[in-house]
Motif scaffolding. Structure first.
Motif, PDB file in Angstrom:
ATOM      1  N   ALA A   1       0.826  -1.210   0.000  1.00 44.21           N
ATOM      2  CA  ALA A   1       0.000   0.000   0.000  1.00 44.21           C
ATOM      3  C   ALA A   1       0.859   1.259   0.000  1.00 44.21           C
ATOM      4  CB  ALA A   1      -0.927  -0.009   1.217  1.00 44.21           C
ATOM      5  N   LEU A   2       2.065   1.172   0.573  1.00 44.82           N
ATOM      6  CA  LEU A   2       2.950   2.330   0.662  1.00 44.82           C
ATOM      7  C   LEU A   2       3.721   2.570  -0.632  1.00 44.82           C
ATOM      8  CD1 LEU A   2       4.320   4.558   2.379  1.00 44.82           C
ATOM      9  CD2 LEU A   2       5.932   2.811   3.175  1.00 44.82           C
ATOM     10  N   CYS A   3       4.130   1.501  -1.312  1.00 46.12           N
ATOM     11  CA  CYS A   3       5.038   1.612  -2.451  1.00 46.12           C
ATOM     12  C   CYS A   3       4.311   2.038  -3.721  1.00 46.12           C
ATOM     13  CB  CYS A   3       5.728   0.278  -2.695  1.00 46.12           C
ATOM     14  SG  CYS A   3       6.806  -0.249  -1.350  1.00 46.12           S
ATOM     15  N   ASP A   4       4.874   3.027  -4.398  1.00 40.14           N
ATOM     16  CA  ASP A   4       4.320   3.511  -5.654  1.00 40.14           C
ATOM     17  C   ASP A   4       5.002   2.786  -6.815  1.00 40.14           C
ATOM     18  OD1 ASP A   4       3.463   4.835  -7.902  1.00 40.14           O
ATOM     19  OD2 ASP A   4       3.730   6.840  -7.076  1.00 40.14           O
ATOM     20  N   PRO A   5       4.283   1.955  -7.570  1.00 33.60           N
ATOM     21  CA  PRO A   5       4.907   1.198  -8.661  1.00 33.60           C
ATOM     22  C   PRO A   5       5.409   2.068  -9.801  1.00 33.60           C
ATOM     23  CG  PRO A   5       2.510   0.968  -8.734  1.00 33.60           C
ATOM     24  CD  PRO A   5       2.836   1.677  -7.449  1.00 33.60           C
TER      25      PRO A   5
ATOM     26  N   PRO B   1      13.948  -1.153 -18.361  1.00 35.37           N
ATOM     27  CA  PRO B   1      13.612   0.269 -18.208  1.00 35.37           C
ATOM     28  C   PRO B   1      12.125   0.522 -17.982  1.00 35.37           C
ATOM     29  CG  PRO B   1      14.031  -0.257 -20.509  1.00 35.37           C
ATOM     30  CD  PRO B   1      14.438  -1.462 -19.719  1.00 35.37           C
ATOM     31  N   GLN B   2      11.286  -0.431 -18.327  1.00 32.91           N
ATOM     32  CA  GLN B   2       9.846  -0.250 -18.134  1.00 32.91           C
ATOM     33  C   GLN B   2       9.454  -0.241 -16.662  1.00 32.91           C
ATOM     34  OE1 GLN B   2      11.402  -2.933 -19.179  1.00 32.91           O
ATOM     35  NE2 GLN B   2      10.299  -4.852 -18.784  1.00 32.91           N
ATOM     36  N   HIS B   3      10.340  -0.741 -15.790  1.00 31.15           N
ATOM     37  CA  HIS B   3      10.004  -0.856 -14.373  1.00 31.15           C
ATOM     38  C   HIS B   3      10.678   0.207 -13.495  1.00 31.15           C
ATOM     39  CE1 HIS B   3       7.996  -4.532 -15.283  1.00 31.15           C
ATOM     40  NE2 HIS B   3       9.078  -5.224 -15.534  1.00 31.15           N
TER      41      HIS B   3
ATOM     42  N   SER C   1      18.009   4.137 -21.188  1.00 33.25           N
ATOM     43  CA  SER C   1      16.934   5.005 -21.676  1.00 33.25           C
ATOM     44  C   SER C   1      16.243   5.716 -20.521  1.00 33.25           C
ATOM     45  CB  SER C   1      15.915   4.184 -22.469  1.00 33.25           C
ATOM     46  OG  SER C   1      15.368   3.142 -21.674  1.00 33.25           O
ATOM     47  N   MET C   2      16.931   5.857 -19.394  1.00 30.71           N
ATOM     48  CA  MET C   2      16.433   6.564 -18.213  1.00 30.71           C
ATOM     49  C   MET C   2      17.548   7.447 -17.674  1.00 30.71           C
ATOM     50  SD  MET C   2      16.645   3.568 -15.291  1.00 30.71           S
ATOM     51  CE  MET C   2      15.718   2.398 -16.274  1.00 30.71           C
TER      52      MET C   2
END
Length: 397
Positions: free
Chosen positions: A244-248, A271-273, A307-308
């Motif tokens: 609940a705390l972690c923002d994906p 890089p998608q994650h 790419s980030m």
């Protein structure tokens, strides 16, 4: 300016905020004292009221521990103050005894000589006050605060355990981040005990029959552990309250030394994650002159690039190693979405680890872990640069 080699990005200030002078003057620098109880100076005074929770879960695929630091709610008690060493300083000392002695086959774990060396080291550790060291503002098993927080998944270096980055994790959690310190099981840690009770000690390479894929395979194993920790946090396998705390949508990956290479592999292939990458003094090239072997590490990062946004923070020590420095510069050239690069003045490789806060300053200098300038300011600068970067690319809201 305390930083040299700045490239590709403008600093937000002439230099980051360092330890305040009144606190710096109080740090004990004698031969017989550990300065760990002054480590709270790394956390800004206005953030020290934020309670940090600490919890450990097991990586379900590989069995190693993942120690998580997160912004928490009261109540706390002094009895729940989180120890720096998990499970103990003695256990870590036993692992490092094997790592240091085991470069000679006759001194490795299982020999009578090693058992004697380990007994002496563990006995000294059991009597050292450092065994009771507590991380600042951190308490075990507290309830996470409500809301969403960005996540940082962190990979330790060769021979590390994750305990070497507890202070970084506490600092970032006080800022509002969830930080997962992964304890790796590929044989690159000095010692790790898995969930099934199996103890894995550092695997010293066989230079007579050297596998050219030895470290590359290790980096790939580690990358799976790093992303596995991310998946467990976000899926609820590490606890519904942490999920609940972690923002994906706000996840960063980082690491130190071999962990920097691990984080580079993750950042280049997944890089998608992840929103951004933090690479501390990365081990990006293997150069073994004794067996005429050289290769870049990891292959995927050099092939795919990034790419980030990525920050490279390196040591002056590593810039003197020609092949590592040249490989690092080539890897920087593969950043397509934003690069920050810093080399703090006077930084050695061990300036990036919590050992700066464990050992007496004169001993750090004698062992080559620090030069004769202030190791605490150098460590603080590295942490501040990291925090500034994360706030830009993976911000707390």
């Amino acid at each position: 300016n305390m930083t040299v080699g700045v490239s590709a990005a403008n600093r937000t200030a002439d230099k980051p905020i360092l330890i305040e002078r009144d606190e710096l003057s109080k740090i004990n620098r004698g031969w017989w004292s550990s300065p760990w109880d002054s480590a709270i100076s790394v956390i800004p005074k206005e953030k020290r009221g934020q309670i940090v929770g600490v919890r450990t879960f097991v990586n379900k695929e590989f069995g190693g521990d993942v120690r998580v630091f997160y912004p928490a709610e009261l109540p706390k008690t002094d009895d729940s103050a989180s120890g720096w060493f998990s499970p103990s300083l003695q256990a870590m000392a036993d692992g490092y005894a094997h790592f240091m002695a085991g470069w000679k086959q006759s001194l490795r774990k299982g020999t009578y000589v090693f058992e004697a060396i380990s007994f002496v080291i563990r006995s000294v550790a059991s009597m050292n006050s450092l065994r009771n060291a507590k991380l600042p503002c951190a308490y075990d098993n507290l309830k996470p605060r409500l809301g969403k927080a960005p996540v940082v998944v962190w990979s330790h270096g060769l021979s590390g355990t994750g305990e070497e980055h507890g202070l970084l994790a506490a600092r970032l959690a006080a800022e509002g981040y969830v930080v997962a310190l992964v304890h790796h099981t590929d044989g690159s840690s000095s010692k790790v005990t898995t969930a099934d009770g199996n103890t894995i000690y550092f695997k010293h390479p066989d230079f007579e029959n050297y596998d050219p894929e030895f470290r590359q395979k290790g980096a790939e194993h580690r990358a799976k552990e790093v992303d596995g920790a991310r998946q467990m946090l976000l899926s609820g396998d590490a606890g519904a309250d942490l999920k609940a705390l972690c923002d994906p949508d706000r996840v960063a990956v980082g690491g130190f030394s071999f962990g920097g290479a691990t984080a580079a592999l993750v950042a280049s292939t997944m890089p998608q994650h992840y929103k951004c990458g933090v690479l501390w003094d990365g081990w990006f090239h293997i150069n073994l002159d004794s067996i005429n072997f050289r290769r870049d590490l990891p292959t995927q990062a050099f092939d795919k690039g990034f790419s980030m946004p990525v920050i490279f923070i390196g040591s002056e020590q590593f810039t003197k190693f020609e092949h590592i420095h040249e490989a690092t510069e080539r890897l920087k050239g593969k950043c397509r979405a934003g690069l920050e690069s810093y080399t703090p003045a006077h930084a050695t490789h061990m300036s990036f680890a919590d050992v700066v806060w464990w050992l007496p300053a004169p001993l750090l200098t004698r062992m080559g872990f620090s030069d004769k300038t202030c190791p605490y300011e150098t460590y603080s600068e590295i942490v501040e640069l990291t925090t500034e970067f994360l706030k830009k690319h993976c911000p707390v809201q």
